[in-house]
Design a protein around this motif. Structure first.
Motif, PDB file in Angstrom:
ATOM      1  N   ARG A 288       0.839  -1.209   0.000  1.00 26.28           N
ATOM      2  CA  ARG A 288       0.000   0.000   0.000  1.00 26.28           C
ATOM      3  C   ARG A 288       0.866   1.248   0.000  1.00 26.28           C
ATOM      4  N   CYS A 289       1.864   1.275   0.865  1.00 33.08           N
ATOM      5  CA  CYS A 289       2.736   2.449   0.938  1.00 33.08           C
ATOM      6  C   CYS A 289       3.665   2.532  -0.267  1.00 33.08           C
ATOM      7  N   ALA A 290       4.106   1.386  -0.769  1.00 32.30           N
ATOM      8  CA  ALA A 290       4.978   1.393  -1.949  1.00 32.30           C
ATOM      9  C   ALA A 290       4.251   1.951  -3.162  1.00 32.30           C
ATOM     10  N   ALA A 291       2.922   1.780  -3.196  1.00 30.65           N
ATOM     11  CA  ALA A 291       2.138   2.251  -4.338  1.00 30.65           C
ATOM     12  C   ALA A 291       2.155   3.767  -4.470  1.00 30.65           C
ATOM     13  N   PHE A 292       2.450   4.477  -3.366  1.00 30.32           N
ATOM     14  CA  PHE A 292       2.536   5.938  -3.437  1.00 30.32           C
ATOM     15  C   PHE A 292       3.764   6.388  -4.220  1.00 30.32           C
ATOM     16  N   PHE A 293       4.719   5.479  -4.431  1.00 31.30           N
ATOM     17  CA  PHE A 293       5.996   5.846  -5.032  1.00 31.30           C
ATOM     18  C   PHE A 293       6.260   5.055  -6.308  1.00 31.30           C
ATOM     19  N   HIS A 294       5.201   4.861  -7.083  1.00 31.19           N
ATOM     20  CA  HIS A 294       5.347   4.158  -8.347  1.00 31.19           C
ATOM     21  C   HIS A 294       6.138   5.018  -9.335  1.00 31.19           C
ATOM     22  N   ASP A 295       6.713   4.378 -10.323  1.00 30.14           N
ATOM     23  CA  ASP A 295       7.452   5.113 -11.340  1.00 30.14           C
ATOM     24  C   ASP A 295       6.513   6.040 -12.104  1.00 30.14           C
ATOM     25  N   PRO A 296       6.994   7.213 -12.477  1.00 24.89           N
ATOM     26  CA  PRO A 296       6.172   8.088 -13.322  1.00 24.89           C
ATOM     27  C   PRO A 296       6.035   7.495 -14.730  1.00 24.89           C
ATOM     28  N   ALA A 297       5.360   8.203 -15.597  1.00 24.37           N
ATOM     29  CA  ALA A 297       5.096   7.696 -16.953  1.00 24.37           C
ATOM     30  C   ALA A 297       6.344   7.844 -17.833  1.00 24.37           C
ATOM     31  N   TYR A 298       7.353   7.024 -17.532  1.00 27.68           N
ATOM     32  CA  TYR A 298       8.583   7.071 -18.321  1.00 27.68           C
ATOM     33  C   TYR A 298       8.301   6.701 -19.778  1.00 27.68           C
ATOM     34  N   LYS A 299       9.009   7.363 -20.651  1.00 23.39           N
ATOM     35  CA  LYS A 299       8.949   7.011 -22.066  1.00 23.39           C
ATOM     36  C   LYS A 299       9.965   5.908 -22.359  1.00 23.39           C
ATOM     37  N   VAL A 300       9.742   5.199 -23.420  1.00 20.34           N
ATOM     38  CA  VAL A 300      10.759   4.280 -23.925  1.00 20.34           C
ATOM     39  C   VAL A 300      11.664   5.103 -24.831  1.00 20.34           C
ATOM     40  N   LEU A 301      12.853   5.389 -24.316  1.00 22.27           N
ATOM     41  CA  LEU A 301      13.744   6.313 -25.010  1.00 22.27           C
ATOM     42  C   LEU A 301      14.962   5.580 -25.574  1.00 22.27           C
ATOM     43  N   PRO A 302      15.444   6.049 -26.687  1.00 17.41           N
ATOM     44  CA  PRO A 302      16.669   5.450 -27.253  1.00 17.41           C
ATOM     45  C   PRO A 302      17.890   5.919 -26.471  1.00 17.41           C
ATOM     46  N   ASP A 303      18.979   5.260 -26.683  1.00 23.15           N
ATOM     47  CA  ASP A 303      20.252   5.680 -26.094  1.00 23.15           C
ATOM     48  C   ASP A 303      20.607   7.063 -26.630  1.00 23.15           C
ATOM     49  N   SER A 304      20.766   8.014 -25.714  1.00 20.80           N
ATOM     50  CA  SER A 304      21.018   9.403 -26.128  1.00 20.80           C
ATOM     51  C   SER A 304      22.490   9.780 -26.028  1.00 20.80           C
ATOM     52  N   SER A 305      23.367   8.803 -25.951  1.00 17.51           N
ATOM     53  CA  SER A 305      24.791   9.093 -25.735  1.00 17.51           C
ATOM     54  C   SER A 305      25.385   9.927 -26.872  1.00 17.51           C
ATOM     55  N   PHE A 368       8.413  15.508 -14.310  1.00 17.18           N
ATOM     56  CA  PHE A 368       7.133  14.981 -13.832  1.00 17.18           C
ATOM     57  C   PHE A 368       6.582  15.742 -12.625  1.00 17.18           C
ATOM     58  N   GLY A 369       6.933  17.016 -12.491  1.00 16.77           N
ATOM     59  CA  GLY A 369       6.342  17.859 -11.467  1.00 16.77           C
ATOM     60  C   GLY A 369       6.833  17.614 -10.062  1.00 16.77           C
ATOM     61  N   GLU A 370       7.980  16.936  -9.920  1.00 16.70           N
ATOM     62  CA  GLU A 370       8.500  16.651  -8.584  1.00 16.70           C
ATOM     63  C   GLU A 370       9.970  17.061  -8.465  1.00 16.70           C
ATOM     64  N   MET A 371      10.389  17.313  -7.223  1.00 13.52           N
ATOM     65  CA  MET A 371      11.794  17.639  -6.935  1.00 13.52           C
ATOM     66  C   MET A 371      12.131  17.142  -5.545  1.00 13.52           C
ATOM     67  N   ARG A 372      13.403  17.187  -5.196  1.00 19.38           N
ATOM     68  CA  ARG A 372      13.853  16.677  -3.905  1.00 19.38           C
ATOM     69  C   ARG A 372      14.893  17.606  -3.298  1.00 19.38           C
ATOM     70  N   ILE A 373      14.827  17.756  -1.993  1.00 23.60           N
ATOM     71  CA  ILE A 373      15.835  18.513  -1.245  1.00 23.60           C
ATOM     72  C   ILE A 373      16.917  17.541  -0.791  1.00 23.60           C
ATOM     73  N   THR A 374      18.166  17.937  -0.919  1.00 20.63           N
ATOM     74  CA  THR A 374      19.279  17.072  -0.530  1.00 20.63           C
ATOM     75  C   THR A 374      19.796  17.446   0.859  1.00 20.63           C
ATOM     76  N   HIS A 375      20.583  16.530   1.426  1.00 20.23           N
ATOM     77  CA  HIS A 375      21.213  16.795   2.725  1.00 20.23           C
ATOM     78  C   HIS A 375      22.264  17.889   2.629  1.00 20.23           C
ATOM     79  N   THR A 376      22.718  18.161   1.424  1.00 19.00           N
ATOM     80  CA  THR A 376      23.734  19.194   1.221  1.00 19.00           C
ATOM     81  C   THR A 376      23.122  20.535   0.834  1.00 19.00           C
ATOM     82  N   GLN A 377      21.808  20.699   1.084  1.00 16.88           N
ATOM     83  CA  GLN A 377      21.104  21.967   0.874  1.00 16.88           C
ATOM     84  C   GLN A 377      21.024  22.361  -0.597  1.00 16.88           C
ATOM     85  N   ASN A 378      20.871  21.360  -1.459  1.00 22.04           N
ATOM     86  CA  ASN A 378      20.649  21.595  -2.875  1.00 22.04           C
ATOM     87  C   ASN A 378      19.327  20.968  -3.286  1.00 22.04           C
TER      88      ASN A 378
END
Length: 561
Positions: A288-305, A368-378
């Protein structure tokens, strides 16, 4: 991300109304300072040197763009147009009016946010690696376990008044970026021989006046027993932790005085009473809790190297930023981008309301409309299509967020210090700026990865003990001085820095850091990191250079800068 249900919304609404009444009674003189103190701390409100400070909870560091825009609104309407990111992945506002705090909490509740348990002697915000769920090398996503702990610990009636504050970190990534080993409880997600998920449990870590690396008390805890085992640890601490001396009240002191083996026995004895009770996690509850953190709608992307390679070779500035700020993603065609907020001339960790809105827009456009704060204040945009990295980098220039100094000497972790905090012995922000101004961009690149952490007092909010270079503000007969330590690390092989010697004045610090870097470069082998060089040659060469006769006076040290 976790989304609130009707119960959550009602609980927050009730809390806001309750605190509004308490604040009004306090301002009307019907509650004394002593009576109001525990009430405001339960809602994240401190009284600092110049104004109140409100610390807002950001569970496991995750923010939606909608929430970030609300923080920008609060910064503009109730503060001075900025906020401050902390080493616990939270954000705090340094200038709210006391009378406005209930209104701020009401605004936060509108976007499923609050300031509950960001202060006081309770279980604080559970933190994790900022790359959780997207790291290329990961045992398991830690975020749903953090959410399970959050739901268990919020408003826990037994653990609301612990002997002292209590901090938990969970790490499932191979490279620990969560400072897991210096938490009251540190949890590493591991697999056993049968490929079952569990936790390696460390207890008694922490910084502050008595820095300690946590001790292992369980080498494999099955995941179903997570809450019952945590509950047992907290019960032992709550009943036996000291309350007569706040400097000896943290669990690290109890573990040290009891002994690791004896403490483990006490926990196991307590655990037997609750091990298979209501706190046992079922597979359904974990799912139930893991379902809150499902992968976003990733595209199938080619190698962009090839596209990346072309951009890297055509623009040296982009190449530098890509090398420093972009990390490998678990998904082909995507990258993890860290935005470094450590511009010279701005307090480390500060973020303006305009930057908040801009980054919220970037999150919508690129991640996908999300971001994260790091322990290093970034800040992290965790899901950027790799072939759009150059486009993102160009967009960052509009708000000078394209800094390529992530992880370098100028990417300083820094507490607010004496400019704001009533507990600080010395200022931190001007020291950080003086160091940043002392090194050119090319010098920083040549020096490579060096962590430098600054705390204004022994509470160690800047984590100075685990910086490769740590700076601690101290008071010497009413004057501000700075103690320097070397050799700290918050990584998988956590280490506490050792003090070099007598403290230095503020004017000396840029030259001191220059001297340390000179010694490093003189003894460095190839691309060897600062920490590897220090571990190989030890303290003596640095100490000798810093305290030898030619560099003991302020003028000489300043000249070195």
């Amino acid at each position: 991300m976790y989304r609130y249900d009707n119960y959550d919304h009602q609980m927050l609404a009730d809390r806001v109304a309750q605190f509004r009444d308490q604040t009004n009674r306090y301002l009307a003189g019907k509650l004394s300072d002593a009576e109001f103190l525990p009430l405001r701390l339960q809602n994240g409100l401190y009284v600092q040197r110049l104004a109140p400070m409100l610390r807002v909870a950001i569970p496991y560091g995750m923010l939606s763009s909608h929430q970030m825009r609300k923080l920008a609104f609060i910064a503009d309407h109730y503060d001075k147009g900025y906020g401050h990111l902390t080493t616990r992945q939270n954000i705090q506002f340094n200038w709210p009016r006391m009378a406005d705090v209930p209104d701020i909490l009401a605004h936060l509740a509108e976007v499923e946010m609050h300031a509950i348990q960001t202060s006081g002697n309770c279980i604080r915000n559970t933190t994790t690696d900022q790359f959780a769920g997207v790291a290329a090398e990961e045992t398991e996503d830690a975020r749903h376990y953090c959410e399970i702990i959050r739901q268990w610990s919020t408003f826990h009636p037994e653990f609301a008044y612990l002997p002292r504050k209590f901090k938990i970190a969970v790490c499932g990534t191979k490279q620990d970026q969560a400072a897991t080993q210096v938490h009251d409880i540190g949890l590493y997600i591991i697999k056993n021989a049968e490929n079952e998920t569990g936790f390696r449990v460390l207890v008694g870590g922490g910084l502050g006046r008595t820095p300690v690396i946590g001790s292992e008390i369980c080498d494999f805890l099955p995941k179903r027993h997570l809450l019952s085992y945590l509950d047992a640890i907290l019960r032992v601490y709550n009943s036996e932790g000291r309350r007569d001396n706040k400097y000896k009240a943290r669990i690290k002191i109890l573990v040290k005085e009891t002994g690791v083996e004896a403490f483990r026995d006490k926990v196991n004895q307590e655990w037997q009473a609750v091990k298979d009770g209501p706190l046992t996690l079922t597979d359904e509850e974990i799912a139930r809790c893991a379902a809150f953190f499902h992968d976003p709608a990733y595209k199938v992307l080619p190698d962009s190297s090839d596209t990346l390679s072309a951009s890297v070779h055509s623009d040296l500035l982009f190449a530098s930023w890509f090398e420093q700020n972009v990390s490998q993603h678990k998904r082909l065609g995507y990258s993890i981008v860290t935005l470094c907020l450590k511009q010279t001339g701005f307090a480390p960790g500060d973020i303006t309301s305009d930057q908040m809105r801009f980054i919220a827009n970037l999150a919508d456009e690129f991640s996908f409309g999300e971001m994260r704060i790091t322990h290093t204040q970034n800040l992290v945009l965790a899901d950027v299509e790799s072939d759009r990295l150059y486009e993102l980098w160009q967009a960052l220039k509009a708000f000078d967020l394209q800094a390529d100094n992530l992880g370098l000497l100028s990417d300083i972790i820094c507490c607010p210090g004496g400019d704001f905090c009533a507990l600080a012995n010395a200022k931190s922000i001007p020291i950080a700026e003086s160091i940043q101004r002392s090194f050119s961009r090319q010098e920083l690149q040549d020096l490579g990865q060096v962590s430098l952490n600054i705390s204004g007092c022994m509470n160690a909010c800047g984590h100075h003990h685990v910086g490769n270079i740590g700076i601690l503000g101290v008071d010497k007969k009413g004057e501000e001085f700075y103690q320097v330590s070397l050799g700290g690390s918050a990584s998988n092989t956590t280490a506490l820095g050792k003090i070099v010697g007598p403290a230095f004045s503020a004017e000396e610090i840029p030259g001191v850091i220059r001297c340390i870097m000179n010694v490093y470069q003189q003894h460095r082998t190839g691309k060897e990191s600062f920490l590897d060089t220090y571990d190989r040659i030890g303290m003596e060469p640095f100490k000798s250079a810093l305290y030898s006769k030619p560099t003991t006076d302020t003028a000489a040290l300043s000249h070195m800068a």
